[in-house]
Design a protein around this motif. Structure first.
Motif, PDB file in Angstrom:
ATOM      1  N   GLU A  45       4.997  11.691   1.032  1.00  0.00           N
ATOM      2  CA  GLU A  45       4.694  10.270   0.941  1.00  0.00           C
ATOM      3  C   GLU A  45       4.341   9.760   2.333  1.00  0.00           C
ATOM      4  N   VAL A  46       3.100   9.394   2.543  1.00  0.00           N
ATOM      5  CA  VAL A  46       2.665   9.025   3.892  1.00  0.00           C
ATOM      6  C   VAL A  46       2.817   7.528   4.144  1.00  0.00           C
ATOM      7  N   LEU A  47       2.368   6.720   3.203  1.00  0.00           N
ATOM      8  CA  LEU A  47       2.544   5.272   3.330  1.00  0.00           C
ATOM      9  C   LEU A  47       3.462   4.803   2.207  1.00  0.00           C
ATOM     10  N   LYS A  48       4.535   4.095   2.595  1.00  0.00           N
ATOM     11  CA  LYS A  48       5.542   3.761   1.581  1.00  0.00           C
ATOM     12  C   LYS A  48       5.630   2.262   1.340  1.00  0.00           C
ATOM     13  N   GLY A  49       4.528   1.650   1.008  1.00  0.00           N
ATOM     14  CA  GLY A  49       4.559   0.223   0.716  1.00  0.00           C
ATOM     15  C   GLY A  49       4.324  -0.617   1.957  1.00  0.00           C
ATOM     16  N   ILE A  50       3.085  -0.602   2.426  1.00  0.00           N
ATOM     17  CA  ILE A  50       2.734  -1.338   3.649  1.00  0.00           C
ATOM     18  C   ILE A  50       2.209  -2.719   3.275  1.00  0.00           C
TER      19      ILE A  50
ATOM     20  N   LEU B 250       0.827  -1.211   0.000  1.00  0.00           N
ATOM     21  CA  LEU B 250       0.000   0.000   0.000  1.00  0.00           C
ATOM     22  C   LEU B 250       0.862   1.262   0.000  1.00  0.00           C
ATOM     23  N   LYS B 251       0.612   2.125  -0.986  1.00  0.00           N
ATOM     24  CA  LYS B 251       1.330   3.401  -1.056  1.00  0.00           C
ATOM     25  C   LYS B 251       0.340   4.534  -1.157  1.00  0.00           C
TER      26      LYS B 251
ATOM     27  N   ARG C 169      -3.079  -2.949  -2.786  1.00  0.00           N
ATOM     28  CA  ARG C 169      -4.392  -3.565  -2.794  1.00  0.00           C
ATOM     29  C   ARG C 169      -4.810  -3.872  -1.358  1.00  0.00           C
ATOM     30  N   ILE C 170      -6.066  -3.632  -1.067  1.00  0.00           N
ATOM     31  CA  ILE C 170      -6.590  -3.969   0.261  1.00  0.00           C
ATOM     32  C   ILE C 170      -7.810  -4.856   0.052  1.00  0.00           C
TER      33      ILE C 170
ATOM     34  N   GLU D 252       7.321   6.691   9.773  1.00  0.00           N
ATOM     35  CA  GLU D 252       7.555   7.321   8.474  1.00  0.00           C
ATOM     36  C   GLU D 252       7.063   6.477   7.304  1.00  0.00           C
ATOM     37  N   GLY D 253       5.882   5.952   7.457  1.00  0.00           N
ATOM     38  CA  GLY D 253       5.252   5.255   6.338  1.00  0.00           C
ATOM     39  C   GLY D 253       5.660   3.813   6.158  1.00  0.00           C
ATOM     40  N   HIS D 254       6.521   3.301   7.047  1.00  0.00           N
ATOM     41  CA  HIS D 254       6.882   1.885   6.987  1.00  0.00           C
ATOM     42  C   HIS D 254       6.402   1.207   8.248  1.00  0.00           C
ATOM     43  N   ILE D 255       6.253  -0.131   8.153  1.00  0.00           N
ATOM     44  CA  ILE D 255       5.991  -0.874   9.385  1.00  0.00           C
ATOM     45  C   ILE D 255       7.339  -1.187  10.009  1.00  0.00           C
TER      46      ILE D 255
END
Lengths: 260, 254
Positions: free
Chosen positions: B15-20, B7-8, B57-58, B201-204
């Motif tokens: 950039e808030v979510l960087k590939g969750i 998820l980006k 994709r969610i 910072e947008g990562h887990i």
């Protein structure tokens, strides 16, 4: 969608401002009728007021309602409801409450005065129809602008600017163009240019119905020729409808792409 | 139940979510933690379809979130700020949500639990912040959906209401629900959460059990563990920014 419309409408019928708006028309119309002297004079005076005031109030209400219900909209967005239904429901809720305030405020005194037994009934109907259209058009424009602008002040400013443009500035530019290009035949231009402003279009519709287009000189006669016919009338109503559909389509376009 | 892949999301240049990548498969309470602006609310809102992802994709219960709306029947959501149409009463609002959503919600036991009875006939505009939050909780949780998403559920609640909320969440967990909570109150997390997701910072940055987190960072409390994560990150950032200096320091130490 109709459920959202129902609740928006219900919410707005409890709002003091809707009553003030309706009461204002009631008082104004009653005094124009009983103190001003007759139906046709009242219709012309009301026309001038409705053409400016209805768009202004619809704009203000549309923007205000959208911003005030923003958090609640978020609650609705988390429910199993289609996005578009939420926004169209709210928009129609605002437009319908405005339309009903106008209808009752202006309509009641006319009915009591006996408009049904008078030949002025058609002119009066056009006036109301135009008022309804303007409520629908300008609340849609307001909703569209509010949806596009997160910043309330910017949204408010833009919406008022749009109203000012159509109510005042457009006419100024229009007149300027007419006087600048006085030497050319401008009749088709005049007709074309009035189609692009819903307020002008509404004004012309009423004036034609009132049969005072002779006041507008040769251009008036040409406009009468075009719009006075059934086809012209249908055409102008069609364009007014288009003025509702376009911003409504804009609402849809923004709503499905927006992050909340 | 919920699967999030790559998820980006950006807002403008940020950039808030960087590939969750995240999965909620086992029932229980998951706390999403992270400093302000780490993307917690964006993540939650993406699941709800309020924020539209740029990429990724969610899926909720197998249904793709993109363009869908019916999947939200499986989710109860408690938003952070409780503001409602001011002219409606609490009772009318409950009726309205029931009318919009359909089904058979059970608001009664929640009204009793949070002592909202005397306020049912009052207009929402006249309620205090805490009472609004209670109304918010009743509205959000009256449906028996398999997923609960709560954004800062404790804000404005008095201690009694807080206890009742915890009790309620435990009961819901027993029923086998997936409960996702964001909060800044570490005590709440330590007491309630089965799993922690730490966003930075947008990562887990971390995903796992509470005990695991504490052990990994050699801390005896959650607060300390989180402070250590943030400290490490800051050091890493400094080292990145001053690569040569850091290398010199390391050489010197050798």
């Amino acid at each position: 969608m109709f459920k959202i419309l129902k609740y928006s409408f219900y919410d707005l019928t409890r709002s003091r401002w809707m009553y003030i708006y309706g009461a204002f028309y009631l008082l104004l119309t009653a005094s124009l009728l009983w103190l001003g002297g007759g139906l046709s004079k009242a219709i012309i005076s009301l026309m001038n007021i409705i053409l400016v005031l209805v768009p202004l109030i619809a704009t203000m209400f549309g923007v205000m309602y959208y911003y005030n219900s923003r958090e609640f909209t978020e609650l609705l967005l988390a429910q199993p409801i289609r996005r578009i239904h939420i926004f169209f429901g709210q928009y129609l809720g605002v437009a319908c409450s405005l339309a009903i305030s106008l209808l009752l405020g202006v309509g009641l005194p006319f009915v009591l005065y006996g408009v049904f037994n008078s030949p002025e009934i058609w002119n009066f109907s056009v006036l109301l129809l135009v008022g309804l259209f303007l409520s629908l058009i300008f609340s849609a424009i307001a909703f569209f602008i509010a949806l596009r602008n997160e910043n309330r002040i910017k949204g408010f400013g833009l919406a008022i600017l749009v109203w000012l443009f159509f109510a005042v500035i457009y006419d100024g530019l229009f007149l300027l163009a007419l006087s600048q290009f006085n030497d050319y035949p401008l009749e088709s231009f005049a007709i074309g240019a009035s189609l692009f402003n819903p307020i002008d279009l509404s004004r012309i519709l009423i004036l034609l119905k009132l049969d005072i287009s002779a006041l507008m000189g040769y251009t008036g006669a040409v406009i009468q020729n075009f719009m006075g016919t059934l086809l012209g009338m249908a055409c102008s109503l069609g364009v007014l409808l288009l003025w509702v559909v376009l911003p409504a389509w804009g609402i849809r376009w923004v709503a499905v792409r927006k992050d909340f | 139940m919920i699967t999030i892949e790559k998820l980006k999301k950006s807002f403008g240049s940020q950039e808030v979510l960087k590939g969750i990548n995240l999965e909620f498969q086992r029932p229980g309470i998951t706390a999403i933690l992270g400093p302000n602006g780490s993307g917690k609310t964006t993540l939650i809102k993406s699941i709800l379809g309020m924020v539209l992802p740029d990429k990724g994709r969610i899926r909720v219960g197998g249904e793709d979130v993109k363009g869908g709306w019916a999947y939200r029947r499986q989710i109860d959501y408690l938003p952070q700020i409780a503001r409602f149409p001011e002219n409606l009463t609490v009772q009318e609002l409950i009726r309205m949500i029931r009318d919009l959503r359909g089904g058979r919600p059970d608001a009664e036991h929640l009204i009793r639990r949070f002592g909202l009875g005397p306020f049912l006939g009052k207009r929402l505009g006249n309620l205090s912040g805490g009472t609004r939050q209670k109304a918010n909780i009743v509205l959000a949780l009256m449906y028996d959906s398999p997923v609960l998403i709560l954004d800062e559920p404790t804000s404005g609640l008095d201690p009694v209401a807080m206890l009742r909320l915890k009790e309620l969440l435990r009961q819901e967990k027993e029923k086998g629900k997936h409960i996702i909570v964001t909060t800044h109150i570490m005590g709440f997390v330590e007491e309630m959460a089965d799993e922690v997701v730490f966003l930075l910072e947008g990562h887990i940055h971390f995903q796992g059990g509470l005990q695991e987190l504490k052990e990994k960072y050699g801390a005896n409390s959650l607060e300390l563990a989180i402070a250590r994560i943030l400290q490490q990150e800051e050091l890493g950032f400094k080292a990145n920014g001053h690569g040569e200096k850091a290398a010199a320091l390391v050489l010197k130490a050798l």
